[in-house]
Design an enzyme around this catalytic site. Sequence first.
Site, PDB file in Angstrom:
ATOM      1  N   GLY A 159       0.808  -1.211   0.000  1.00  0.00           N
ATOM      2  CA  GLY A 159       0.000   0.000   0.000  1.00  0.00           C
ATOM      3  C   GLY A 159       0.848   1.270   0.000  1.00  0.00           C
ATOM      4  O   GLY A 159       0.571   2.223  -0.721  1.00  0.00           O
ATOM      5  N   ASN A 160       1.951   1.281   0.778  1.00  0.00           N
ATOM      6  CA  ASN A 160       2.723   2.517   0.938  1.00  0.00           C
ATOM      7  C   ASN A 160       3.563   2.858  -0.291  1.00  0.00           C
ATOM      8  O   ASN A 160       4.176   3.909  -0.359  1.00  0.00           O
ATOM      9  CB  ASN A 160       3.620   2.441   2.164  1.00  0.00           C
ATOM     10  CG  ASN A 160       4.945   1.781   1.838  1.00  0.00           C
ATOM     11  OD1 ASN A 160       4.953   0.679   1.295  1.00  0.00           O
ATOM     12  ND2 ASN A 160       6.024   2.465   2.129  1.00  0.00           N
ATOM     13  N   LYS A 162     -11.749  -9.204   8.080  1.00  0.00           N
ATOM     14  CA  LYS A 162     -11.190  -8.026   7.421  1.00  0.00           C
ATOM     15  C   LYS A 162     -12.122  -6.823   7.576  1.00  0.00           C
ATOM     16  O   LYS A 162     -13.260  -6.842   7.097  1.00  0.00           O
ATOM     17  CB  LYS A 162     -10.982  -8.366   5.943  1.00  0.00           C
ATOM     18  CG  LYS A 162     -10.110  -7.406   5.217  1.00  0.00           C
ATOM     19  CD  LYS A 162      -8.635  -7.687   5.406  1.00  0.00           C
ATOM     20  CE  LYS A 162      -7.817  -6.575   4.782  1.00  0.00           C
ATOM     21  NZ  LYS A 162      -6.411  -6.657   5.124  1.00  0.00           N
ATOM     22  N   LYS A 188      -3.577  -9.648  -0.869  1.00  0.00           N
ATOM     23  CA  LYS A 188      -2.892  -9.458  -2.160  1.00  0.00           C
ATOM     24  C   LYS A 188      -1.580 -10.235  -2.253  1.00  0.00           C
ATOM     25  O   LYS A 188      -1.172 -10.633  -3.341  1.00  0.00           O
ATOM     26  CB  LYS A 188      -2.690  -7.977  -2.468  1.00  0.00           C
ATOM     27  CG  LYS A 188      -1.567  -7.295  -1.723  1.00  0.00           C
ATOM     28  CD  LYS A 188      -0.482  -6.785  -2.624  1.00  0.00           C
ATOM     29  CE  LYS A 188       0.618  -6.088  -1.873  1.00  0.00           C
ATOM     30  NZ  LYS A 188       0.783  -6.278  -0.444  1.00  0.00           N
ATOM     31  N   LYS A 237       2.724 -11.740   4.734  1.00  0.00           N
ATOM     32  CA  LYS A 237       3.825 -11.591   3.760  1.00  0.00           C
ATOM     33  C   LYS A 237       4.799 -12.764   3.868  1.00  0.00           C
ATOM     34  O   LYS A 237       5.207 -13.358   2.870  1.00  0.00           O
ATOM     35  CB  LYS A 237       4.579 -10.283   3.991  1.00  0.00           C
ATOM     36  CG  LYS A 237       3.834  -9.072   3.469  1.00  0.00           C
ATOM     37  CD  LYS A 237       4.732  -7.840   3.415  1.00  0.00           C
ATOM     38  CE  LYS A 237       3.882  -6.584   3.490  1.00  0.00           C
ATOM     39  NZ  LYS A 237       2.736  -6.572   2.570  1.00  0.00           N
TER      40      LYS A 237
END
Lengths: 315, 315
Positions: free
Chosen positions: A11-12, A131, A218, A280
């Site tokens: 996102g960042n 979520k 994602k 991740k």
Amino acid sequence: MSKLAVIALGGNAIIRGDERGTIQQQNKNSTDTFEHLTYLLKEGYNMVLTHGNGPQVGNILLRNDAGEEIYDIPQMPLDICVADSQGGMGYMLEKMLKNVLKCEGINKEIVTIITQVVVSKDDPAFSNYTKRVGKLYDKKRADALSANKGWVFKKSSKRKNAWRRVVPSPKPIAIMNEDIIKKLADSGIIVIAVGGGGVPVYYDDKGMLKALEAVIDKDAASSLLGSNIGADEFYLLTDVPYVYKNFGTDKQEILEFLTKAEINKLIKEKAFGEGNMLPKVKSALRFVENGGAKSVITDASNLENKKYGTRITLL
Amino acid sequence: MSKLAVIALGGNAIIRGDERGTIQQQNKNSTDTFEHLTYLLKEGYNMVLTHGNGPQVGNILLRNDAGEEIYDIPQMPLDICVADSQGGMGYMLEKMLKNVLKCEGINKEIVTIITQVVVSKDDPAFSNYTKRVGKLYDKKRADALSANKGWVFKKSSKRKNAWRRVVPSPKPIAIMNEDIIKKLADSGIIVIAVGGGGVPVYYDDKGMLKALEAVIDKDAASSLLGSNIGADEFYLLTDVPYVYKNFGTDKQEILEFLTKAEINKLIKEKAFGEGNMLPKVKSALRFVENGGAKSVITDASNLENKKYGTRITLL
């Protein structure tokens, strides 16, 4: 044959920290990120880019809500909002990358593929919604939305008398059009796909494709795509240069290499942030378990400097 | 080699007449439309689908406005809104078509490509804004938006003291990724592209790709795409089975064939609706002028019945 890399933009890479997320900010951040990635192209890599959509789809959901409130416009369901974000972000990323390549004298085509990701209706996620999406509501409005739209709410841990919608986050089991993505990428075209983890869909008993109100991680979707298209390397770009043990404490420790055995041990010790680093690390590990040659978690500038962040390996 | 058809879906193929445009309505209308198109696939055609986005992007613009008003979320510019609509609509169309094909026992891949369309910064459209978008504002708010965002407004012809934003509608001059679209379509994959006429962009003096606040006529963009990818046939689907002379008057007359000479004569007589049939007739003509074998304007059910609506020819 060129090596194929899947690069998942966190996102960042697109909206940073406390930014409001104006288009100018998104353009600039994407450009900064891409400037660090061109070296891979210069080394002859083929490339698939994936990206998160948290702040973007969050804003789309709020606008949906506001549009209904002020103008009585029918709200679109979550799957359409995710697909909207794939379109808008894919276009923006494609354009900014094209310009970075132009400055670097690299002549490559870039294409954005709207990506549906198939999940199972029997995924345990559908009995444990985790979520959080959209805005905070008071109890009365949350109850009304729950009755009218079947939305599920959980109490906010941060604000009193505030409720937030929760949706399931099922495991991706198949990426639609992965053969097309592979063919395009293998031919040297940079493909942007699986935005926001993909639009979640499932096949019903008659084999019909149906929408789902859910979001897919994602990194999990990117890992699966990487494995299925036979990618050699998988880079998960985030806002820190390494995975750390005990991140943010005075016992913080850089982890340059992480084997499967170490990861499983550290997961048991709850050494990774649940909403951030844990998925991740799991996705990076799954990629090498499925035969991928290299999985790396780092930030974009470290990737370019070839410090390579944290490398996840089987042994 | 299979024939290649470009089929441009008009707005009413997806949201009809006075419908609110719920996702259920959009799903159903798309399915109805696609059921009429499968015969082309059974006859062995390859296919590129394009589509309008008027009501959808209109709603996205209103939601943008409402989201800023209620939640102070930065508005996205028009190009991002168009790209959003390409994502959401492309996904929806892809899914509904996949299901129609499944019912018909047709096994074809379908892929949605986010499409940028290049226009010229010197297009005369930039000195004559014609396309109305978004909501009605009162004078004070319109003036403020004009000062803050550089938006241009025209007075509403329908409501007193109401102002509506207008944007230019420049001519498409190049379709990004048309080679990719052609390659995919020629290999038998159904491609959804140029949604809403494409996201308008231009190249600045340094060759950088820049965004534009404009909308491109989807029939003009579809015609250009068809010509550039060497399509054989171009179908413009609308809500009437034929082009008519003096439509809606007691002198209304079906036009089964229309030659270039007749079209130019009728355009001079202002026989076609300016905002609706005129751009369709022009785009259909341009396709055959550029070497396309067949241009047809009709509705989906007539296409299936092989009445073929109005056929546009050179001679």
